[in-house]
Motif scaffolding. Structure first.
Motif, PDB file in Angstrom:
ATOM      1  N   ASP A  96       5.258  31.526  17.389  1.00  0.00           N
ATOM      2  CA  ASP A  96       6.623  31.522  17.712  1.00  0.00           C
ATOM      3  C   ASP A  96       6.993  30.799  18.753  1.00  0.00           C
ATOM      4  O   ASP A  96       6.702  31.100  19.742  1.00  0.00           O
ATOM      5  CB  ASP A  96       6.932  32.888  17.881  1.00  0.00           C
ATOM      6  N   ILE A  97       7.644  29.393  18.387  1.00  0.00           N
ATOM      7  CA  ILE A  97       8.290  28.643  19.490  1.00  0.00           C
ATOM      8  C   ILE A  97       9.582  28.944  19.620  1.00  0.00           C
ATOM      9  O   ILE A  97      10.699  28.701  18.662  1.00  0.00           O
ATOM     10  CB  ILE A  97       8.188  27.114  19.081  1.00  0.00           C
ATOM     11  N   GLU A  98      10.287  30.082  20.393  1.00  0.00           N
ATOM     12  CA  GLU A  98      11.031  30.805  20.417  1.00  0.00           C
ATOM     13  C   GLU A  98      12.411  29.616  20.159  1.00  0.00           C
ATOM     14  O   GLU A  98      13.506  29.975  19.738  1.00  0.00           O
ATOM     15  CB  GLU A  98      11.487  31.625  21.628  1.00  0.00           C
ATOM     16  N   PRO A  99      12.705  28.584  21.017  1.00  0.00           N
ATOM     17  CA  PRO A  99      13.895  27.751  20.849  1.00  0.00           C
ATOM     18  C   PRO A  99      14.103  27.422  19.418  1.00  0.00           C
ATOM     19  O   PRO A  99      15.236  27.307  19.232  1.00  0.00           O
ATOM     20  CB  PRO A  99      13.624  26.767  21.794  1.00  0.00           C
ATOM     21  N   ILE A 100      13.005  26.945  18.774  1.00  0.00           N
ATOM     22  CA  ILE A 100      12.999  26.476  17.390  1.00  0.00           C
ATOM     23  C   ILE A 100      13.372  27.792  16.398  1.00  0.00           C
ATOM     24  O   ILE A 100      14.107  27.749  15.457  1.00  0.00           O
ATOM     25  CB  ILE A 100      11.872  25.796  16.978  1.00  0.00           C
ATOM     26  N   SER A 101      12.514  28.807  16.423  1.00  0.00           N
ATOM     27  CA  SER A 101      12.453  29.928  15.481  1.00  0.00           C
ATOM     28  C   SER A 101      14.136  30.549  15.847  1.00  0.00           C
ATOM     29  O   SER A 101      14.519  31.206  14.507  1.00  0.00           O
ATOM     30  CB  SER A 101      11.269  30.871  15.825  1.00  0.00           C
ATOM     31  N   ASP A 102      14.520  30.712  16.886  1.00  0.00           N
ATOM     32  CA  ASP A 102      15.935  31.161  17.279  1.00  0.00           C
ATOM     33  C   ASP A 102      17.023  30.169  16.957  1.00  0.00           C
ATOM     34  O   ASP A 102      18.094  30.736  17.036  1.00  0.00           O
ATOM     35  CB  ASP A 102      16.020  31.677  18.662  1.00  0.00           C
ATOM     36  N   LYS A 103      16.735  29.142  16.213  1.00  0.00           N
ATOM     37  CA  LYS A 103      17.685  28.050  15.728  1.00  0.00           C
ATOM     38  C   LYS A 103      18.451  27.661  16.905  1.00  0.00           C
ATOM     39  O   LYS A 103      19.724  27.285  16.754  1.00  0.00           O
ATOM     40  CB  LYS A 103      18.261  28.545  14.498  1.00  0.00           C
ATOM     41  N   LYS A 104      18.207  27.686  18.255  1.00  0.00           N
ATOM     42  CA  LYS A 104      18.863  27.276  19.332  1.00  0.00           C
ATOM     43  C   LYS A 104      18.859  25.821  19.423  1.00  0.00           C
ATOM     44  O   LYS A 104      19.649  25.139  19.802  1.00  0.00           O
ATOM     45  CB  LYS A 104      18.373  27.706  20.688  1.00  0.00           C
ATOM     46  N   ILE A 105      17.512  25.081  18.931  1.00  0.00           N
ATOM     47  CA  ILE A 105      17.513  23.779  19.131  1.00  0.00           C
ATOM     48  C   ILE A 105      16.464  23.369  17.694  1.00  0.00           C
ATOM     49  O   ILE A 105      16.040  24.155  17.287  1.00  0.00           O
ATOM     50  CB  ILE A 105      16.785  23.097  20.333  1.00  0.00           C
ATOM     51  N   THR A 106      16.718  22.221  17.301  1.00  0.00           N
ATOM     52  CA  THR A 106      16.026  21.550  16.241  1.00  0.00           C
ATOM     53  C   THR A 106      14.520  21.345  16.832  1.00  0.00           C
ATOM     54  O   THR A 106      14.367  21.176  17.893  1.00  0.00           O
ATOM     55  CB  THR A 106      16.316  20.144  15.778  1.00  0.00           C
ATOM     56  N   SER A 107      13.627  21.279  15.734  1.00  0.00           N
ATOM     57  CA  SER A 107      12.360  21.088  16.310  1.00  0.00           C
ATOM     58  C   SER A 107      12.027  19.677  16.689  1.00  0.00           C
ATOM     59  O   SER A 107      11.143  19.443  17.850  1.00  0.00           O
ATOM     60  CB  SER A 107      11.342  21.163  14.889  1.00  0.00           C
ATOM     61  N   SER A 108      12.739  18.691  16.643  1.00  0.00           N
ATOM     62  CA  SER A 108      12.557  17.556  17.121  1.00  0.00           C
ATOM     63  C   SER A 108      13.292  17.394  18.288  1.00  0.00           C
ATOM     64  O   SER A 108      12.806  16.674  19.228  1.00  0.00           O
ATOM     65  CB  SER A 108      13.364  16.303  16.170  1.00  0.00           C
ATOM     66  N   ARG A 109      14.405  18.117  18.586  1.00  0.00           N
ATOM     67  CA  ARG A 109      14.849  18.147  20.030  1.00  0.00           C
ATOM     68  C   ARG A 109      13.874  18.921  20.909  1.00  0.00           C
ATOM     69  O   ARG A 109      13.785  18.558  21.975  1.00  0.00           O
ATOM     70  CB  ARG A 109      16.393  18.942  20.046  1.00  0.00           C
ATOM     71  N   TRP A 110      13.044  19.797  20.597  1.00  0.00           N
ATOM     72  CA  TRP A 110      12.057  20.410  21.417  1.00  0.00           C
ATOM     73  C   TRP A 110      10.949  19.481  21.587  1.00  0.00           C
ATOM     74  O   TRP A 110      10.468  19.162  22.608  1.00  0.00           O
ATOM     75  CB  TRP A 110      11.518  21.640  20.409  1.00  0.00           C
TER      76      TRP A 110
END
Length: 208
Positions: A96-110
């Motif tokens: 669980d990478i929270e910012p990605i799984s919560d759709k707050k940011i894209t995986s590429s932005r992460w």
């Protein structure tokens, strides 16, 4: 062009083979060390190296690893580099990478946040490795498949799109890095093997 490829799995190996065959100077690295890459380098003629060796003097670096593994990369080695993010985030594999799984940011932005100072472009994540290796066609072929490319830097995006074209696929401008969710897993363009107009339609039809 001098290209570093981080990751020797299916996609990383396919890109190593194809890009070296096109005349680019490719150095490939993985987490297990260059001594484990003998078969790939023997097959392709590419160089094996450490991550630091693959990134040193590279004009472009492609990351084709599990998303979670980006945290283990030496971030400073990517500063000032054009980085192509060919990864896809899967919670069952990456945790669980929270910012990605919560759709707050894209995986590429992460990925861009984890590698500060790099210029991240999203590409090569919507096609399976075997098709990336085998299905390239000349420009103008009506059956030529297309690949979306997303990023914030126009010059870097053009460079990556030129590589897509060299590999035998129509490059489609998919917007900025924050738009790259439109080409992530579970979207219409993901592993769908579409032509250019169908990719454009799929990007427009994507729902978050």
């Amino acid at each position: 062009m001098k290209i570093g490829i981080i990751g020797s799995g299916h996609v990383g190996a396919a890109l190593t083979r194809r890009l070296h065959a096109l005349g680019h100077r490719v150095t490939v690295a993985n987490s297990r060390g260059p001594e484990t890459l003998g078969q790939l380098t023997k097959e392709t003629g590419a160089n094996a190296g450490t991550v630091l060796e693959a990134t040193a003097d590279a004009e472009l670096v492609i990351i084709a690893t599990p998303t979670r593994a980006v945290l283990d990369l030496p971030a400073e080695a990517f500063r000032g580099k054009i980085v192509v993010d060919a990864n896809n985030y899967y919670s069952r594999r990456d945790g669980d990478i929270e910012p990605i799984s919560d759709k707050k940011i894209t995986s590429s932005r992460w990925t861009a946040d984890v590698l500060p100072g790099s210029t991240v472009i999203k590409a090569f994540n919507t096609i399976v490795a075997q098709h990336l290796a085998d299905l390239g066609r000349p420009a103008g072929d009506p059956d030529r498949l297309a690949l979306p490319v997303a990023g914030d830097d126009a010059d870097a995006k053009r460079l990556v799109m030129s590589l897509v074209d060299q590999l035998g696929f129509d490059p489609i401008d998919a917007g900025g890095l924050d738009d790259s969710w439109r080409q992530q897993p579970d979207t219409p363009v993901y592993v769908a093997d579409l032509t250019a107009e169908r990719v454009r339609e799929g990007l427009r039809a994507a729902e978050r």
